[in-house]
Design a protein around this motif. Structure first.
Motif, PDB file in Angstrom:
ATOM      1  N   PHE A   6       0.859  -1.183   0.000  1.00  0.00           N
ATOM      2  CA  PHE A   6       0.000   0.000   0.000  1.00  0.00           C
ATOM      3  C   PHE A   6       0.890   1.226   0.000  1.00  0.00           C
ATOM      4  O   PHE A   6       2.102   1.133   0.264  1.00  0.00           O
ATOM      5  N   ALA A   7       0.328   2.374  -0.322  1.00  0.00           N
ATOM      6  CA  ALA A   7       1.109   3.606  -0.415  1.00  0.00           C
ATOM      7  C   ALA A   7       0.734   4.560   0.710  1.00  0.00           C
ATOM      8  O   ALA A   7      -0.421   4.614   1.144  1.00  0.00           O
ATOM      9  N   SER A   8       1.723   5.297   1.174  1.00  0.00           N
ATOM     10  CA  SER A   8       1.490   6.300   2.211  1.00  0.00           C
ATOM     11  C   SER A   8       2.325   7.536   1.917  1.00  0.00           C
ATOM     12  O   SER A   8       3.472   7.427   1.478  1.00  0.00           O
ATOM     13  N   LEU A  46      -3.003   4.527  -6.723  1.00  0.00           N
ATOM     14  CA  LEU A  46      -4.359   4.055  -6.416  1.00  0.00           C
ATOM     15  C   LEU A  46      -5.257   4.119  -7.650  1.00  0.00           C
ATOM     16  O   LEU A  46      -6.008   3.181  -7.948  1.00  0.00           O
ATOM     17  N   LEU A  47      -5.175   5.212  -8.380  1.00  0.00           N
ATOM     18  CA  LEU A  47      -6.029   5.396  -9.548  1.00  0.00           C
ATOM     19  C   LEU A  47      -5.659   4.461 -10.698  1.00  0.00           C
ATOM     20  O   LEU A  47      -6.498   4.155 -11.547  1.00  0.00           O
ATOM     21  N   ALA A  56      -7.563   7.153   5.275  1.00  0.00           N
ATOM     22  CA  ALA A  56      -7.260   5.940   4.515  1.00  0.00           C
ATOM     23  C   ALA A  56      -8.189   5.950   3.311  1.00  0.00           C
ATOM     24  O   ALA A  56      -9.413   5.972   3.464  1.00  0.00           O
ATOM     25  N   LEU A  57      -7.626   5.960   2.100  1.00  0.00           N
ATOM     26  CA  LEU A  57      -8.414   5.906   0.872  1.00  0.00           C
ATOM     27  C   LEU A  57      -8.301   4.483   0.327  1.00  0.00           C
ATOM     28  O   LEU A  57      -7.204   4.005   0.040  1.00  0.00           O
ATOM     29  N   ILE A  58      -9.432   3.819   0.208  1.00  0.00           N
ATOM     30  CA  ILE A  58      -9.461   2.390  -0.087  1.00  0.00           C
ATOM     31  C   ILE A  58     -10.172   2.150  -1.412  1.00  0.00           C
ATOM     32  O   ILE A  58     -11.208   2.757  -1.696  1.00  0.00           O
ATOM     33  N   ASN A  59      -9.603   1.259  -2.206  1.00  0.00           N
ATOM     34  CA  ASN A  59     -10.223   0.847  -3.468  1.00  0.00           C
ATOM     35  C   ASN A  59     -10.108  -0.679  -3.563  1.00  0.00           C
ATOM     36  O   ASN A  59      -9.390  -1.224  -4.388  1.00  0.00           O
ATOM     37  N   ASP A  60     -10.815  -1.357  -2.660  1.00  0.00           N
ATOM     38  CA  ASP A  60     -10.701  -2.799  -2.514  1.00  0.00           C
ATOM     39  C   ASP A  60     -12.086  -3.448  -2.612  1.00  0.00           C
ATOM     40  O   ASP A  60     -12.791  -3.568  -1.610  1.00  0.00           O
ATOM     41  N   PRO A  61     -12.500  -3.867  -3.806  1.00  0.00           N
ATOM     42  CA  PRO A  61     -13.851  -4.424  -3.967  1.00  0.00           C
ATOM     43  C   PRO A  61     -14.087  -5.693  -3.157  1.00  0.00           C
ATOM     44  O   PRO A  61     -15.237  -6.014  -2.837  1.00  0.00           O
ATOM     45  N   ARG A  62     -13.034  -6.414  -2.790  1.00  0.00           N
ATOM     46  CA  ARG A  62     -13.187  -7.651  -2.026  1.00  0.00           C
ATOM     47  C   ARG A  62     -13.219  -7.413  -0.517  1.00  0.00           C
ATOM     48  O   ARG A  62     -13.519  -8.313   0.256  1.00  0.00           O
TER      49      ARG A  62
END
Length: 318
Positions: A41-43, A81-82, A271-277
């Motif tokens: 993940f990125a920070s 993320l994008l 926290a910006l999340i893009n996790d469909p699962r």
């Protein structure tokens, strides 16, 4: 934020739980679950002290999980993320409207989770005895109107003001442009970008005319569990909403002054999340928002987003 007559934060009570779930492998080949597997993940680099503490405890509690941070600028983190190369970003802003709509249009599941409040600190060389600055004067420096220390403090012999940021695409740069300059770029001709927050501290320590802009979590002396002692090799400036700034109307980025909104340069950590699962990226973000994760935030010097804060009076000397 509620206001109480007190001085510093000493405790945190939260009410939440962290659930554990198991999932079948996805068509994408992912096998991570809420509490197991391996992800990156990125920070934003400015939050690395907090992220490292959270990551360490999370992996102790969930030994089958490995979360690998990539510390970079806020701009680069969002690009990752994008582009779907990572599914979690820790940064100091929410999704922009166009970013959110872009992800939704591609059938992604963008979610933002508030985690903490952070004070953006202004640091100076120990040789600089003018310890207070008002936001209007800081704005004059950013705009290039005030270029000498004598423009802010008549009689100062420190000479030219040098602005130092951790990275040209960092959250600190975005904050001053959006929140202080009203969306305009920094116009000062004497701006220097390093590669990290420690390099900002080193630069300011070595240059009497410099001021650095970094996240306050980089300043705390870890030997002090009350989080009211800052590093001794540089000085943290008191910041006021007004000019001229005085000891009476200026504040340091202590937790309590974030809590009662006295300190004027406050950022929200997301926290910006893009996790469909809703697997490991989601699980780690929810851990940071859980009681254990919020207690870690409290202990590292930032202000937790969730929970009931207990405060008491203590004596602190500058």
């Amino acid at each position: 934020m509620n206001k109480y007559l007190s001085y510093t934060i000493v405790g945190l009570l939260c009410a939440a739980t962290l659930a554990v779930s198991c999932r079948k492998p996805a068509k994408s080949g992912r096998t991570d679950t809420y509490s197991s597997g391996v992800i990156s993940f990125a920070s934003d680099e400015s939050f690395s002290p907090i992220v490292e503490e959270e990551r360490y405890i999370f992996e102790v509690i969930y030994p089958n999980a490995k979360v690998n941070p990539v510390y970079t600028s806020e701009t680069e983190a969002m690009n990752k993320l994008l582009s779907d190369s990572i599914m979690l970003v820790i940064c100091s802003r929410d999704f922009k409207k166009e970013e959110y709509e872009n992800l939704k249009a591609r059938r992604r599941v963008p979610i933002s989770q508030k985690l903490a409040y952070d004070g953006l600190a202004i640091i100076q060389n120990n040789a600089n005895r003018d310890s207070c600055i008002g936001v209007p004067d800081f704005k004059r420096i950013l705009e290039g109107e005030a270029t000498q220390w004598s423009d802010i403090y008549p009689g100062s012999k420190l000479g030219e003001i040098t602005l130092v940021f951790d990275n040209k695409g960092s959250s600190a740069v975005h904050y001053v442009e959006d929140s202080i300059l009203g969306g305009k770029g920094i116009a000062s001709k004497n701006v220097y970008a390093t590669n990290s927050s420690p390099e900002v501290i080193d630069y300011v320590e070595q240059h009497p005319g410099a001021i650095g802009i970094i996240g306050s979590n980089w300043l705390n002396d870890k030997r002090d569990t009350t989080n009211v002692t800052f590093k001794k090799n540089i000085r943290t400036m008191r910041v006021s909403r007004f000019s001229p700034a005085t000891l009476e109307n200026s504040w340091l980025p202590y937790q309590y002054y974030l809590y009662n909104d006295n300190y004027p340069l406050i950022r929200t950590v997301y926290a910006l999340i893009n996790d469909p699962r809703k697997a490991l990226p989601w699980g780690f973000a929810q851990f940071i928002a859980s009681p254990k994760g919020q207690l870690i935030i409290l202990q590292t010097g930032l202000l937790p987003m969730y929970g009931n804060i207990t405060v008491r009076d203590v004596k602190v000397s500058d």
